[in-house]
Design an enzyme around this catalytic site. Structure first.
Site, PDB file in Angstrom:
ATOM      1  N   GLU A 164      -7.589  -1.992  -2.774  1.00 15.16           N
ATOM      2  CA  GLU A 164      -8.362  -1.821  -1.538  1.00 15.16           C
ATOM      3  C   GLU A 164      -8.508  -0.344  -1.170  1.00 15.16           C
ATOM      4  O   GLU A 164      -7.928   0.122  -0.201  1.00 15.16           O
ATOM      5  CB  GLU A 164      -7.728  -2.607  -0.383  1.00 15.16           C
ATOM      6  CG  GLU A 164      -6.253  -2.323  -0.221  1.00 15.16           C
ATOM      7  CD  GLU A 164      -5.556  -3.254   0.760  1.00 15.16           C
ATOM      8  OE1 GLU A 164      -5.941  -4.425   0.850  1.00 15.16           O
ATOM      9  OE2 GLU A 164      -4.609  -2.781   1.418  1.00 15.16           O
ATOM     10  N   CYS A 192     -12.144  23.614  23.360  1.00 16.34           N
ATOM     11  CA  CYS A 192     -11.162  24.475  24.004  1.00 16.34           C
ATOM     12  C   CYS A 192      -9.803  24.158  23.440  1.00 16.34           C
ATOM     13  O   CYS A 192      -8.988  23.464  24.051  1.00 16.34           O
ATOM     14  CB  CYS A 192     -11.187  24.282  25.511  1.00 16.34           C
ATOM     15  SG  CYS A 192     -12.366  25.394  26.247  1.00 16.34           S
ATOM     16  N   TYR A 207      -4.417  17.339   9.466  1.00 11.93           N
ATOM     17  CA  TYR A 207      -3.551  17.412   8.281  1.00 11.93           C
ATOM     18  C   TYR A 207      -3.673  18.740   7.548  1.00 11.93           C
ATOM     19  O   TYR A 207      -3.091  18.884   6.469  1.00 11.93           O
ATOM     20  CB  TYR A 207      -3.953  16.357   7.231  1.00 11.93           C
ATOM     21  CG  TYR A 207      -4.162  14.949   7.679  1.00 11.93           C
ATOM     22  CD1 TYR A 207      -3.143  14.220   8.292  1.00 11.93           C
ATOM     23  CD2 TYR A 207      -5.370  14.296   7.427  1.00 11.93           C
ATOM     24  CE1 TYR A 207      -3.341  12.898   8.645  1.00 11.93           C
ATOM     25  CE2 TYR A 207      -5.574  12.981   7.783  1.00 11.93           C
ATOM     26  CZ  TYR A 207      -4.556  12.285   8.392  1.00 11.93           C
ATOM     27  OH  TYR A 207      -4.748  10.977   8.732  1.00 11.93           O
ATOM     28  N   HIS A 237       0.894  -1.170   0.000  1.00 13.86           N
ATOM     29  CA  HIS A 237       0.000   0.000   0.000  1.00 13.86           C
ATOM     30  C   HIS A 237       0.921   1.206   0.000  1.00 13.86           C
ATOM     31  O   HIS A 237       1.532   1.515   1.011  1.00 13.86           O
ATOM     32  CB  HIS A 237      -0.899  -0.030   1.244  1.00 13.86           C
ATOM     33  CG  HIS A 237      -1.625   1.258   1.489  1.00 13.86           C
ATOM     34  ND1 HIS A 237      -2.623   1.726   0.663  1.00 13.86           N
ATOM     35  CD2 HIS A 237      -1.511   2.175   2.473  1.00 13.86           C
ATOM     36  CE1 HIS A 237      -3.079   2.884   1.136  1.00 13.86           C
ATOM     37  NE2 HIS A 237      -2.418   3.174   2.233  1.00 13.86           N
ATOM     38  N   GLY A 265     -10.029   2.987   0.391  1.00 13.07           N
ATOM     39  CA  GLY A 265     -10.849   3.369   1.534  1.00 13.07           C
ATOM     40  C   GLY A 265     -11.590   4.636   1.184  1.00 13.07           C
ATOM     41  O   GLY A 265     -12.775   4.643   0.872  1.00 13.07           O
TER      42      GLY A 265
HETATM   43  C1  LIG Z   1      -5.422   3.111   4.845  1.00 11.17           C
HETATM   44  C2  LIG Z   1      -5.224   1.920   4.012  1.00 11.17           C
HETATM   45  C3  LIG Z   1      -5.942   1.760   2.830  1.00 11.17           C
HETATM   46  C4  LIG Z   1      -6.896   2.788   2.303  1.00 11.17           C
HETATM   47  O1  LIG Z   1      -6.296   4.007   2.013  1.00 11.17           O
HETATM   48  P1  LIG Z   1      -7.159   5.151   1.288  1.00 11.17           P
HETATM   49  O2  LIG Z   1      -6.194   6.259   1.110  1.00 11.17           O
HETATM   50  O3  LIG Z   1      -8.274   5.487   2.211  1.00 11.17           O
HETATM   51  O4  LIG Z   1      -7.641   4.568   0.024  1.00 11.17           O
HETATM   52  C5  LIG Z   1      -5.760   0.591   2.131  1.00 11.17           C
HETATM   53  N1  LIG Z   1      -4.910  -0.371   2.567  1.00 11.17           N
HETATM   54  C6  LIG Z   1      -4.212  -0.247   3.703  1.00 11.17           C
HETATM   55  C7  LIG Z   1      -3.317  -1.336   4.137  1.00 11.17           C
HETATM   56  C8  LIG Z   1      -4.339   0.898   4.467  1.00 11.17           C
HETATM   57  O5  LIG Z   1      -3.619   1.007   5.585  1.00 11.17           O
END
Ligand SMILES: *Cc1c(COP(=O)(O)O)cnc(C)c1O
Length: 432
Positions: free
Chosen positions: A271, A346, A320, A191, A273
């Site tokens: 994958e 606060c 961020y 990743h 997110g």
């Molecule tokens: C966070 C993460 C994702 C997803 O990342 P996005 O930027 O949200 O697409 C996929 N695989 C792993 C292992 C992650 O840690």
């Protein structure tokens, strides 16, 4: 076409009267569109998409993924169990739920043993930890290929300064030891994240494909590779739809070269997110007040819209300096002015209009009255999951909107929820 419900002040007032503010508003049709986009991208044999559920682990969102045949990448034992509750199959054949963890903590090892989900290892010593816990079975290995790109430095996911994965040169020796000890390496994973552009993601995938291609001949049990997540979402332009055609071609040509190189059919996975869920939820906050700091001789000073949502509800701007589109909804909005939008906490950094360097970056917004609404868009990814009880505020409720009907998907947390884990129990350990 009917106006969008979130742009109707009467609709927002009615919902607010029922559940209070702030709240998160999830739209089923927006989520389903993103799921369909990814399903099209991986249509065909031996391609699969997982949802990195750490981006949004709400049960109704997970259920949409499950119904659509999307698999799961989990990062903790509890995420695996939440996926199980949402209806995902356990076990490693096929590995519907993958557990990618840099460190096994809490119940992660127990869950691997009891649910037989595929553990994806990011650190060589995890193999020994698994063996000591009595697990024997397939594993995935996450490689740090020596390059990568996060959208900000805190999300750097590859290269020498990244904590993630097993360093490239160490991977094959580790894999050989794993195979010998009864841990067939069935998945190769990386990743490396992405920049803000899908072109860059595509380039990273192509680069990774070469790394995978060279590793695969040394991994006789490997039947799948994952290119990870990191598919970007455009936070600034809601109408922007990236062209995923080139990415689809890169994935398919990678698959072809893996087959040529190994003589085997290798499943190719991604994958995402954020891309799945970012646009499907909005934080709805109420304007409590307007105020101005005094203009000094240098002409400094700001207008502040004080709202009831804070970084406990959406932390990305504070954490961020991330950009979220903001809109204002009310019956009689005044002319636009430069407004900083700030929350109730606060903490001087509790400002939604900011970047990584500057705490206050006002934005031109129509001028609302107290009682009007402020919408923080694209809060579906890393929104609710990163919410907290800071200042002892209960987490905000979440609403699911589908075909003109609203369903409460989680209620507002009460004081009892906030203190639920507090106790006063004597421990056995004393000073030696
Ligand atoms: C966070 C993460 C994702 C997803 O990342 P996005 O930027 O949200 O697409 C996929 N695989 C792993 C292992 C992650 O840690």
């Amino acid at each position: 076409m009917a106006a969008h419900p979130l742009s109707d002040p009467a609709f927002l007032r009615a919902l607010a009267a029922e559940i209070g503010t702030p709240f998160l508003f999830y739209e089923a049709d927006v989520l389903r569109k993103r799921i369909a986009t990814i399903r099209d991208l991986v249509a065909g044999p031996s391609l699969a998409a997982r949802f990195a559920m750490k981006a949004c682990s709400a049960h109704l969102v997970l259920r949409e993924m499950q119904k659509s045949g999307v698999w799961i990448d989990a990062v903790s034992g509890n995420e695996v169990l939440r996926a199980k509750r949402a209806g995902f199959a356990m076990g490693a054949e096929p590995p519907v739920v993958l557990l990618t963890a840099d460190v096994f903590r809490d119940n992660a090892l127990d869950v691997i043993r009891s649910e037989r989900v595929l553990p994806n290892l990011g650190s060589p010593g995890q193999l020994r930890t698994l063996a000591e816990a009595g697990y024997r079975g397939p594993v995935g290995l996450r490689v740090n290929p020596g390059f990568g790109h996060g959208h900000v430095r805190a999300t750097d996911t590859g290269g020498p300064s990244s904590k993630h994965g097993i360093w490239l040169d160490d991977l094959l020796p580790l894999a050989a030891a794993a195979e010998r000890d009864g841990f067939p390496v069935t998945l190769l994973h990386a990743h490396v994240g992405s920049g803000p552009e899908v072109e860059e993601f595509n380039e990273n995938v192509a680069r990774l494909a070469l790394v995978f291609e060279n590793l695969l001949p040394g991994l006789p049990s490997c039947s799948a590779v994952s290119f990870g997540g990191g598919l970007p979402h455009s936070y600034r332009d809601p109408s922007f739809a990236p062209d995923l055609g080139p990415l689809g071609r890169t994935l398919r040509s990678a698959q072809e070269s893996f087959r040529t190189r190994t003589g085997r059919d290798i499943r190719v996975e991604i994958e995402p997110g954020r891309f799945f869920v970012a646009p499907c939820a909005t934080v709805v906050a109420r304007v409590a007040d307007r105020k101005h700091t005094r203009t000094n001789e240098k002409g400094e000073g700001h207008g502040f819209l004080m709202v009831d949502a804070g970084f406990v509800d959406l932390v990305r701007p504070a954490m961020y300096g991330a950009f979220h589109r903001i809109s204002v909804v009310g019956d009689r909005l005044g002319p636009p002015e430069a407004w900083a939008v700030a929350g109730p906490l606060c903490e001087s950094g509790d400002v939604f209009t900011r970047d990584a360097a500057e705490i206050v970056q006002p934005r031109d917004l129509p001028t609302p009255e107290p009682g009007d609404f402020v919408l923080l868009h694209d809060a579906g990814a890393y929104g609710a999951v990163m919410s907290s009880n800071y200042n002892s505020l209960g987490r905000a409720p979440q609403v699911w909107w589908e075909e003109g009907r609203a369903t409460l998907m989680s209620r507002r947390e009460t004081l009892d929820d906030v203190v639920a884990a507090e106790c006063e129990e004597p421990l056995r350990t004393t000073s030696l």
